[in-house]
Motif scaffolding. Structure first.
Motif, PDB file in Angstrom:
ATOM      1  N   VAL A 227       0.052  18.734  -0.332  1.00 40.74           N
ATOM      2  CA  VAL A 227      -0.059  18.597  -1.775  1.00 40.74           C
ATOM      3  C   VAL A 227       0.410  17.263  -1.461  1.00 40.74           C
ATOM      4  O   VAL A 227       1.698  17.477  -0.198  1.00 40.74           O
ATOM      5  CB  VAL A 227       0.491  19.368  -2.493  1.00 40.74           C
ATOM      6  CG1 VAL A 227       1.024  19.357  -3.061  1.00 40.74           C
ATOM      7  CG2 VAL A 227       0.040  21.165  -2.295  1.00 40.74           C
ATOM      8  N   GLU A 228       0.343  16.281  -2.212  1.00 40.06           N
ATOM      9  CA  GLU A 228       1.411  14.927  -2.139  1.00 40.06           C
ATOM     10  C   GLU A 228       2.753  15.497  -2.685  1.00 40.06           C
ATOM     11  O   GLU A 228       2.636  15.822  -4.019  1.00 40.06           O
ATOM     12  CB  GLU A 228       0.854  13.903  -2.554  1.00 40.06           C
ATOM     13  CG  GLU A 228       1.363  12.715  -2.670  1.00 40.06           C
ATOM     14  CD  GLU A 228       0.699  11.855  -3.239  1.00 40.06           C
ATOM     15  OE1 GLU A 228       1.383  10.836  -3.543  1.00 40.06           O
ATOM     16  OE2 GLU A 228      -0.537  11.555  -2.826  1.00 40.06           O
ATOM     17  N   VAL A 229       3.370  15.175  -2.802  1.00 41.81           N
ATOM     18  CA  VAL A 229       5.125  15.535  -2.926  1.00 41.81           C
ATOM     19  C   VAL A 229       5.586  13.652  -3.052  1.00 41.81           C
ATOM     20  O   VAL A 229       5.925  13.478  -2.100  1.00 41.81           O
ATOM     21  CB  VAL A 229       6.308  16.311  -2.644  1.00 41.81           C
ATOM     22  CG1 VAL A 229       7.577  16.625  -3.500  1.00 41.81           C
ATOM     23  CG2 VAL A 229       5.077  18.234  -2.858  1.00 41.81           C
ATOM     24  N   SER A 230       6.109  13.374  -4.517  1.00 38.37           N
ATOM     25  CA  SER A 230       6.549  12.369  -4.488  1.00 38.37           C
ATOM     26  C   SER A 230       8.228  12.389  -4.895  1.00 38.37           C
ATOM     27  O   SER A 230       7.977  13.067  -6.273  1.00 38.37           O
ATOM     28  CB  SER A 230       6.226  11.249  -5.082  1.00 38.37           C
ATOM     29  OG  SER A 230       5.851  11.954  -6.825  1.00 38.37           O
ATOM     30  N   VAL A 231       9.509  12.110  -4.320  1.00 34.03           N
ATOM     31  CA  VAL A 231      10.844  11.818  -5.287  1.00 34.03           C
ATOM     32  C   VAL A 231      11.147  10.717  -5.484  1.00 34.03           C
ATOM     33  O   VAL A 231      11.356   9.709  -5.332  1.00 34.03           O
ATOM     34  CB  VAL A 231      11.548  12.613  -4.584  1.00 34.03           C
ATOM     35  CG1 VAL A 231      12.975  13.096  -4.660  1.00 34.03           C
ATOM     36  CG2 VAL A 231      11.431  13.665  -4.796  1.00 34.03           C
ATOM     37  N   THR A 232      11.433  10.727  -7.365  1.00 35.10           N
ATOM     38  CA  THR A 232      11.316   9.265  -7.763  1.00 35.10           C
ATOM     39  C   THR A 232      13.347   9.286  -8.507  1.00 35.10           C
ATOM     40  O   THR A 232      13.513  10.409  -9.125  1.00 35.10           O
ATOM     41  CB  THR A 232      10.380   8.284  -8.977  1.00 35.10           C
ATOM     42  OG1 THR A 232       9.488   8.300  -7.628  1.00 35.10           O
ATOM     43  CG2 THR A 232      11.182   7.472  -8.955  1.00 35.10           C
ATOM     44  N   GLY A 233      14.579   8.520  -8.014  1.00 34.27           N
ATOM     45  CA  GLY A 233      14.942   9.101  -9.332  1.00 34.27           C
ATOM     46  C   GLY A 233      15.759   7.620  -9.760  1.00 34.27           C
ATOM     47  O   GLY A 233      15.059   6.656  -9.568  1.00 34.27           O
ATOM     48  N   PHE A 234      16.984   7.701 -10.994  1.00 34.49           N
ATOM     49  CA  PHE A 234      17.060   6.302 -11.598  1.00 34.49           C
ATOM     50  C   PHE A 234      18.833   6.201 -11.514  1.00 34.49           C
ATOM     51  O   PHE A 234      18.804   7.538 -12.127  1.00 34.49           O
ATOM     52  CB  PHE A 234      16.789   6.571 -12.488  1.00 34.49           C
ATOM     53  CG  PHE A 234      14.990   6.876 -12.933  1.00 34.49           C
ATOM     54  CD1 PHE A 234      14.848   5.363 -12.624  1.00 34.49           C
ATOM     55  CD2 PHE A 234      14.410   7.123 -12.365  1.00 34.49           C
ATOM     56  CE1 PHE A 234      12.920   4.914 -12.730  1.00 34.49           C
ATOM     57  CE2 PHE A 234      12.575   7.601 -13.190  1.00 34.49           C
ATOM     58  CZ  PHE A 234      12.548   5.808 -12.216  1.00 34.49           C
ATOM     59  N   GLY A 235      19.793   5.934 -11.519  1.00 32.40           N
ATOM     60  CA  GLY A 235      21.035   5.568 -11.140  1.00 32.40           C
ATOM     61  C   GLY A 235      21.215   6.918 -10.191  1.00 32.40           C
ATOM     62  O   GLY A 235      22.659   7.639 -10.533  1.00 32.40           O
ATOM     63  N   LEU A 236      21.322   6.849  -9.181  1.00 30.51           N
ATOM     64  CA  LEU A 236      20.895   8.386  -8.096  1.00 30.51           C
ATOM     65  C   LEU A 236      22.733   7.373  -6.937  1.00 30.51           C
ATOM     66  O   LEU A 236      22.294   7.113  -6.860  1.00 30.51           O
ATOM     67  CB  LEU A 236      20.178   8.716  -7.281  1.00 30.51           C
ATOM     68  CG  LEU A 236      20.067   8.413  -5.917  1.00 30.51           C
ATOM     69  CD1 LEU A 236      20.100  10.396  -6.043  1.00 30.51           C
ATOM     70  CD2 LEU A 236      19.225   8.667  -4.835  1.00 30.51           C
ATOM     71  N   PRO A 237      23.569   8.467  -7.352  1.00 34.80           N
ATOM     72  CA  PRO A 237      24.560   9.057  -6.696  1.00 34.80           C
ATOM     73  C   PRO A 237      24.550   9.470  -5.400  1.00 34.80           C
ATOM     74  O   PRO A 237      23.260   9.489  -4.862  1.00 34.80           O
ATOM     75  CB  PRO A 237      25.450   9.906  -7.329  1.00 34.80           C
ATOM     76  CG  PRO A 237      24.676  11.065  -8.007  1.00 34.80           C
ATOM     77  CD  PRO A 237      23.337  10.060  -8.627  1.00 34.80           C
ATOM     78  N   ARG A 238      25.474   9.477  -4.204  1.00 40.15           N
ATOM     79  CA  ARG A 238      25.024   9.666  -3.139  1.00 40.15           C
ATOM     80  C   ARG A 238      25.267  11.171  -3.176  1.00 40.15           C
ATOM     81  O   ARG A 238      26.025  11.643  -3.485  1.00 40.15           O
ATOM     82  CB  ARG A 238      25.689   8.578  -1.705  1.00 40.15           C
ATOM     83  CG  ARG A 238      26.205   7.093  -1.703  1.00 40.15           C
ATOM     84  CD  ARG A 238      26.566   6.605  -0.753  1.00 40.15           C
ATOM     85  NE  ARG A 238      26.556   5.364  -0.423  1.00 40.15           N
ATOM     86  CZ  ARG A 238      27.429   4.496  -1.276  1.00 40.15           C
ATOM     87  NH1 ARG A 238      29.034   5.084  -2.080  1.00 40.15           N
ATOM     88  NH2 ARG A 238      27.603   2.879  -1.163  1.00 40.15           N
ATOM     89  N   GLY A 239      24.063  11.892  -2.198  1.00 39.30           N
ATOM     90  CA  GLY A 239      23.902  12.995  -2.099  1.00 39.30           C
ATOM     91  C   GLY A 239      24.432  13.556  -0.571  1.00 39.30           C
ATOM     92  O   GLY A 239      24.447  14.874  -0.590  1.00 39.30           O
ATOM     93  N   GLY A 240      24.976  12.944  -0.071  1.00 40.08           N
ATOM     94  CA  GLY A 240      24.704  14.025   1.407  1.00 40.08           C
ATOM     95  C   GLY A 240      25.192  13.361   2.559  1.00 40.08           C
ATOM     96  O   GLY A 240      25.478  11.339   2.586  1.00 40.08           O
TER      97      GLY A 240
END
Length: 310
Positions: free
Chosen positions: A204-217
């Protein structure tokens, strides 16, 4: 996220003072990274559909379940709603849908609701804490730390969301999952995408896309996202959200940034590497523009509840 934005939009004289006990002057990094130009068609091909799904997540649960949320819903065709969760407050809304156009499962997280203090509180708990390795067993011993508030918010819906995705994959025969979000929703999307990828069959192909992403780690989290997940995210001009929490607290962006250069919605650059200084990381905290966070980013796309009919 608005609590952090409001601190970054103080008068320049106030910005010389520490914020939450630290100076943010270190964010004014010298522009040393490399970039390459992207065309509008390049951006549309990889980012448009995830952006449309992320926009829907700001609408009410009832309107999403009936796919009657106005322009955000009508802009997406061949969609079958499968599941939603959250209360649009302390537990931000998420939804799961089947996209028949490419036989994929779409997941989107709501961003910060400016009308809900509970939603904003999810953002300001930004101490670094250990990643919950019970959900990511192969990360044990890697020193991964993540944003406290983001992880707590992710944990509130992780199990139910995953169950919905697994059922959707089984019922539809889909072999692709797309996870998207804006602002807080983008941060949650990175955790959700990583969790789904570790929980589904490798086919299963999993893609992640964000907009205005803050730093998370921390650096180890950014490295994990780069090597095990792969994230693409768009930042818009002088939006202050992508430069918080600051690197001086140990936070680091993953690779995958696409930066909107100006307000023409025509000029974009690819930003190789982590925290590329020629993109959002190189922005001056003295010249932030809060309106850039909402948009538009491209194709007149903005992210806010006002885009919804309900």
């Amino acid at each position: 996220m608005l609590a952090l934005i409001s601190l970054l939009t103080l008068a320049p004289s106030a910005l010389s003072a520490p914020i939450f006990g630290l100076s943010i002057g270190s964010e004014n990094a010298a522009a040393t990274g490399q970039t390459s130009t992207l065309s509008l068609s390049d951006v549309q091909s990889s980012l448009l559909r995830p952006a449309l799904f992320a926009r829907v997540a700001y609408c009410s649960s009832a309107s999403i379940s009936n796919w009657t949320c106005g322009e955000p819903c009508t802009s997406l065709s061949n969609i079958t709603f499968l599941q939603s969760g959250g209360d649009q407050g302390l537990i931000p809304l998420y939804y799961v849908a089947h996209d028949a156009s490419d036989n994929s499962i779409a997941v989107a997280h709501q961003g910060t609701d400016s009308q809900s203090i509970l939603s904003i509180l999810n953002d300001v708990k930004f101490g670094l804490v250990d990643l919950n390795v019970t959900r990511f067993p192969d990360t044990a011993g890697k020193g991964i730390k993540v944003h406290s508030g983001f992880q707590q918010t992710f944990e509130r819906t992780a199990d139910g969301l995953l169950a919905g995705v697994l059922k959707g994959l089984s019922d539809t025969g889909a072999k692709k999952v797309t996870v998207a979000g804006h602002s807080l929703g983008a941060a949650l999307a990175t955790m959700t995408g990583a969790f789904i990828k570790k929980s589904v069959d490798p086919s299963v192909e999993v893609s992640v896309t964000g907009f205005g992403l803050p730093r998370g780690g921390n650096q180890a989290w950014a490295d994990f996202l780069d090597s095990d997940v792969g994230v693409q995210y768009m930042t818009n001009q002088n939006d202050p959200v992508p430069i918080v929490p600051p690197r001086s607290l140990g936070f680091q962006h993953p690779s995958g940034e696409v930066h909107v250069v100006d307000d023409t919605q025509q000029n974009f650059v690819d930003c190789p590497g982590q925290d590329n200084d020629n993109c959002s990381t190189g922005n001056s905290v003295l010249k932030v523009d809060v309106s850039n966070h909402k948009g538009p980013y491209f194709n007149d796309l903005s992210f806010a509840r006002s885009q919804c009919s309900d």
